[in-house]
Design a protein around this motif. Structure first.
Motif, PDB file in Angstrom:
ATOM      1  N   GLU A  72      -5.123  11.637  -6.291  1.00  0.00           N
ATOM      2  CA  GLU A  72      -6.183  10.933  -5.563  1.00  0.00           C
ATOM      3  C   GLU A  72      -5.809  10.822  -4.089  1.00  0.00           C
ATOM      4  OE1 GLU A  72      -7.157   7.111  -7.300  1.00  0.00           O
ATOM      5  OE2 GLU A  72      -6.387   7.782  -9.242  1.00  0.00           O
ATOM      6  N   ASN A 124       0.821  -1.208   0.000  1.00  0.00           N
ATOM      7  CA  ASN A 124       0.000   0.000   0.000  1.00  0.00           C
ATOM      8  C   ASN A 124       0.859   1.264   0.000  1.00  0.00           C
ATOM      9  OD1 ASN A 124      -2.373  -1.613   0.183  1.00  0.00           O
ATOM     10  ND2 ASN A 124      -3.364   0.098   1.232  1.00  0.00           N
ATOM     11  N   THR A 133      -3.536  -0.673   6.693  1.00  0.00           N
ATOM     12  CA  THR A 133      -3.239  -1.980   6.119  1.00  0.00           C
ATOM     13  C   THR A 133      -2.015  -2.548   6.815  1.00  0.00           C
ATOM     14  OG1 THR A 133      -1.818  -0.956   4.462  1.00  0.00           O
ATOM     15  CG2 THR A 133      -4.147  -1.243   3.876  1.00  0.00           C
ATOM     16  N   LYS A 139      -6.712  14.838   8.181  1.00  0.00           N
ATOM     17  CA  LYS A 139      -7.130  14.430   6.835  1.00  0.00           C
ATOM     18  C   LYS A 139      -7.143  15.623   5.889  1.00  0.00           C
ATOM     19  CE  LYS A 139      -9.879  10.260   7.628  1.00  0.00           C
ATOM     20  NZ  LYS A 139     -11.233   9.663   7.627  1.00  0.00           N
ATOM     21  N   LYS A 186      -1.361   6.893  -6.071  1.00  0.00           N
ATOM     22  CA  LYS A 186      -2.621   7.641  -5.937  1.00  0.00           C
ATOM     23  C   LYS A 186      -2.329   9.117  -5.657  1.00  0.00           C
ATOM     24  CE  LYS A 186      -5.779   3.993  -4.382  1.00  0.00           C
ATOM     25  NZ  LYS A 186      -6.644   3.516  -3.270  1.00  0.00           N
ATOM     26  N   PRO A 201      -5.010   8.946  -0.783  1.00  0.00           N
ATOM     27  CA  PRO A 201      -4.534   7.591  -0.462  1.00  0.00           C
ATOM     28  C   PRO A 201      -5.547   6.864   0.407  1.00  0.00           C
ATOM     29  CG  PRO A 201      -3.399   9.213   0.884  1.00  0.00           C
ATOM     30  CD  PRO A 201      -4.235   9.981  -0.088  1.00  0.00           C
ATOM     31  N   ASP A 202      -5.425   5.553   0.445  1.00  0.00           N
ATOM     32  CA  ASP A 202      -6.287   4.727   1.302  1.00  0.00           C
ATOM     33  C   ASP A 202      -5.790   4.855   2.741  1.00  0.00           C
ATOM     34  OD1 ASP A 202      -7.792   2.855   2.578  1.00  0.00           O
ATOM     35  OD2 ASP A 202      -7.078   1.136   1.417  1.00  0.00           O
ATOM     36  N   LEU A 203      -6.603   5.479   3.599  1.00  0.00           N
ATOM     37  CA  LEU A 203      -6.182   5.759   4.971  1.00  0.00           C
ATOM     38  C   LEU A 203      -6.783   4.799   5.991  1.00  0.00           C
ATOM     39  CD1 LEU A 203      -6.492   9.674   4.904  1.00  0.00           C
ATOM     40  CD2 LEU A 203      -4.478   8.276   4.428  1.00  0.00           C
ATOM     41  N   LYS A 204      -7.376   3.698   5.521  1.00  0.00           N
ATOM     42  CA  LYS A 204      -8.068   2.783   6.448  1.00  0.00           C
ATOM     43  C   LYS A 204      -7.098   1.984   7.311  1.00  0.00           C
ATOM     44  CE  LYS A 204     -12.005   2.251   3.335  1.00  0.00           C
ATOM     45  NZ  LYS A 204     -12.724   1.318   2.422  1.00  0.00           N
ATOM     46  N   THR A 207       1.137   1.643  -3.838  1.00  0.00           N
ATOM     47  CA  THR A 207      -0.134   2.016  -4.477  1.00  0.00           C
ATOM     48  C   THR A 207      -0.613   3.391  -4.003  1.00  0.00           C
ATOM     49  OG1 THR A 207      -1.344   0.749  -2.790  1.00  0.00           O
ATOM     50  CG2 THR A 207      -0.857  -0.366  -4.873  1.00  0.00           C
ATOM     51  N   ASN A 208      -0.429   3.688  -2.716  1.00  0.00           N
ATOM     52  CA  ASN A 208      -0.838   5.003  -2.218  1.00  0.00           C
ATOM     53  C   ASN A 208       0.029   6.125  -2.779  1.00  0.00           C
ATOM     54  OD1 ASN A 208      -3.140   4.521  -0.699  1.00  0.00           O
ATOM     55  ND2 ASN A 208      -1.988   3.958   1.133  1.00  0.00           N
TER      56      ASN A 208
END
Length: 726
Positions: A498, A486, A505, A687, A493, A500-503, A489-490
């Motif tokens: 875009e 990630n 991982t 964020k 992004k 990034p996925d902040l959930k 990939t982030n």
């Protein structure tokens, strides 16, 4: 009404050698506790006795303080004071141990002996002739420096500058300053126009004098080069900025500017852009060198189609790897081009292609030189490519007389030059590198133009790509092994604008927090307890904290203090300014030191602190370098560092602070920070800060004409220039 206060300096609480401000503790007769004194006193050594004029004030946080308006140094009167004075580092070669030996032998007569009969120091057998000579030399220079200090104090300027000025001009220092105070900005390291201007105004120099206008123009051009990366500045903008800073009419600036152009102290290009000579000649010279090296009329295709296919098959069998059509096209272009660029983000296979290119050239018995912009990048290149890589500075070699050993008269010896992390190379360094490249050598530049540009002036890699005069291989495909990360990939992004996925991982985490105190507590807990315990890593060598800036509560300077206090309990240290350099500390070199062969950005660990001789030893990956107390300004703590300083480095775990500050939040800053992480990336902040950075792709444009110069120098070619998106 000013009061007088006499005492001996016992402790330095705060010291800023850049502006001279200090907070010191002084023992005074009649006071049961130490007296806090503040003012332009940063250079005063522990053990010094002073008689100060000033006034008392009360600070809500720090209590009662004595504000020093001016002072004079007085030689210490008792044995205790003399010992402390000598052992403070005032005299190079005499630390607490030798100070005690001298005072034990000569008592209250110590300073008189050093002043009038230094040969008697030979009665102390442990001193040795070399150390005694050092004491004589240092003591004599102190007398001259003291006169300079008094002069600077009268001019209302930090006396901390005295040692630097004296090192250059010696006994003629005062004479030189009076002759032209603006020469300080030209000749003395770390003394800028503003300081020289203060002295000049105190000495009565006219505000619109040519010397002042000239110095102001140099100041603005250098400031814009250092802080904003400009190689040149539009003439009107230069005049406007100078007029604003100097507080005088445009006409006076224009007269001085035109005079400097006539004297070739400045250069004008396209009737619009003003250059300092170094950038003017470097930009022209670099464009010409790129044309000369990349001109394929002097070379033939290195491999024909059949040879390439055969070698490719051998390479794939040998390494048990299958290159796809994009990788094959990239390899083919690079090995058959005289000058080419490979660019792309993280995880797109730059290293895989570089290794393949090296194998192809090895097969042809070509001599390959590998280089990178930083020591960390060079080390990583060596490890991944299986060949020795050097920093550009080490590859070129530093000449004792200045400049580099490898140059237009003494070229590099090899057939192929491959340079990694090229986005970090500034204009002047790239010109020096290309001067040393023989015309017949092939050059491959590798870099990621989406990272932050070079700290120095210029945007070289981007300019060369935008000129469209040489083959550019743009890698865009993320490969399967990288898709599992990630971090990779982030980063792509972010680069695409875009979020990034902040959930959260396995390798990329975001911790939302906007409370300043809680964030610093969180960083401390992560670096000292949670991450070392969970991942079984060394908190000093395996975790790197990254901050957008040095200053503020979230800055690298403050974080270094906090992390040092928790991670390193050693009480053996040398102090420089506000820094304590402790045994075992993680430190960074912050300026190029060719004599020591250590360069800006190199990271090491302090392996020895010698209090007697006041020096420390730093282990830079097995290379041990000594620093005496006068050289500590070249070092800074490195538990935390700025994102800019992290370029070229990779760290197992990064902890990135991202508070909301629109002035510094840009996409390339966030992208650079995230791509420093090898295994774990942790973002801490808001964020909205991440969103703002992702959306802000208006990276500050640098004034440079390199791309334009390259386009004008048409390169002779029998084939079309390739710009591959693979």
């Amino acid at each position: 009404m000013a009061e007088k206060l006499r005492g001996v300096i016992e402790r330095v609480t705060y010291s800023d050698e850049n502006n001279g401000f200090g907070v010191l503790k002084m023992r005074c007769k009649g006071f049961s506790e130490f007296v806090t004194i503040i003012g332009n006193i940063a250079h005063i050594s522990i053990g010094t006795v002073i008689l100060a004029d000033g006034k008392w004030s009360s600070n809500q946080k720090f209590g009662r303080q004595f504000e020093v308006l001016n002072f004079e140094e007085i030689l210490p009167a008792n044995i205790f004071g003399i010992e402390k004075y000598l052992g403070s580092g005032l005299i190079k070669g005499i630390g607490p141990k030798y100070a005690k030996l001298i005072v034990n032998r000569f008592g209250a007569q110590t300073l008189e002996i050093i002043e009038n009969s230094p040969e008697k120091l030979a009665e102390i057998s442990k001193l040795g002739s070399k150390r005694i000579n050092a004491v004589k030399k240092a003591w004599n220079s102190q007398k001259d420096i003291k006169n300079l200090m008094i002069f600077l104090q009268e001019a209302g300027v930090s006396t901390a500058l005295g040692h630097r000025i004296y090192k250059v001009w010696g006994k003629k220092s005062i004479e030189k300053i009076k002759e032209n105070p603006y020469a300080l900005a030209d000749k003395i390291d770390r003394i800028g126009f503003m300081t020289a201007d203060i002295i000049a105004q105190k000495l009565g120099v006219d505000k619109d004098s040519h010397n002042r206008c000239r110095a102001g123009i140099f100041y603005v051009l250098n400031h814009l080069a250092d802080k904003e990366g400009h190689c040149c500045v539009p003439s009107d903008e230069l005049v406007e900025k100078c007029s604003e800073i100097l507080g005088i009419k445009d006409s006076k600036i224009i007269i001085s500017r035109d005079n400097m152009l006539r004297n070739k102290e400045l250069f004008l290009e396209n009737d619009k852009k003003i250059y300092l000579p170094a950038f003017f000649f470097s930009e022209i010279g670099l464009a010409r060198r790129i044309k000369k090296i990349s001109n394929p009329s002097k070379t033939e295709i290195l491999l024909n189609e059949y040879e390439f296919e055969d070698q490719l098959k051998d390479l794939q069998n040998k390494n048990d790897i299958k290159y796809d059509k994009f990788q094959i096209e990239a390899i083919k272009t690079a090995v058959n081009s005289k000058f080419s660029i490979i660019t792309g983000g993280a995880g797109v296979g730059k290293t895989t292609i570089t290794k393949a290119i090296i194998e192809f050239f090895k097969k042809q018995n070509k001599k390959i030189l590998l280089a990178a912009s930083t020591g960390r990048a060079a080390k990583r290149m060596s490890e991944t490519c299986g060949c020795t890589s050097k920093t550009i500075h080490r590859l070129l070699g530093h000449s004792i007389g200045g400049g580099f050993e490898k140059n237009e008269e003494n070229k590099l010896n090899g057939n192929i030059l491959i340079v990694d992390e090229t986005s970090m190379i500034d204009l002047i360094l790239m010109y020096n590198l290309m001067k040393a490249v023989p015309d017949e050598m092939s050059v491959i530049l590798i870099g990621d133009i989406n990272q932050l540009p070079s700290i120095g002036a210029g945007n070289v890699l981007k300019d060369i790509i935008e000129s469209k005069i040489i083959p550019v291989i743009k890698l865009t495909k993320i490969y399967r092994q990288s898709l599992k990360s990630n971090i990779i990939t982030n980063s792509h992004k972010i680069n695409s604008g875009e979020m990034p996925d902040l959930k959260g991982t396995l390798d990329f985490f975001f911790i939302e927090n906007n409370n300043a105190d809680k964030i610093t507590e969180l960083v401390l807990d992560l670096c000292t307890r949670r991450l070392p315990n969970y991942y079984k890593v060394n908190p000093i060598s395996d975790i790197q904290v990254l901050a957008p800036t040095r200053k503020t509560q979230f800055g690298a300077d403050n974080l270094n203090k906090i992390l040092q206090a928790k991670l390193n309990k050693n009480t053996i240290y040398l102090r420089h300014g506000m820094n304590e350099f402790r045994l075992g500390d993680k430190i960074m070199q912050v300026k190029n030191n060719y004599r020591k062969d250590i360069f800006n950005g190199d990271i090491g660990i302090i392996s020895e602190v010698n209090l007697n001789d006041t020096f420390l030893k730093v282990n830079f990956d097995g290379k041990y370098i000594n620093y005496d107390v006068s050289e500590l300004e070249e070092l800074t703590l490195a538990y935390a560092c700025t994102i800019h300083k992290s370029q070229g480095g990779q760290y197992p775990i990064t902890v990135i602070l991202l508070p909301f500050n629109p002035k510094m939040l840009e996409r390339n800053l966030l992208y650079t920070a995230v791509t420093r992480a090898e295994k774990i990336c942790i973002l801490i902040g808001e964020k909205r800060a991440i969103k703002y950075a992702v959306q802000n792709n208006s990276a500050h444009k640098r004034y440079t004409l390199l791309a334009e110069r390259l386009r004008k120098l048409k390169i002779l070619s029998n084939q079309d220039i390739l710009n591959l998106n693979v």
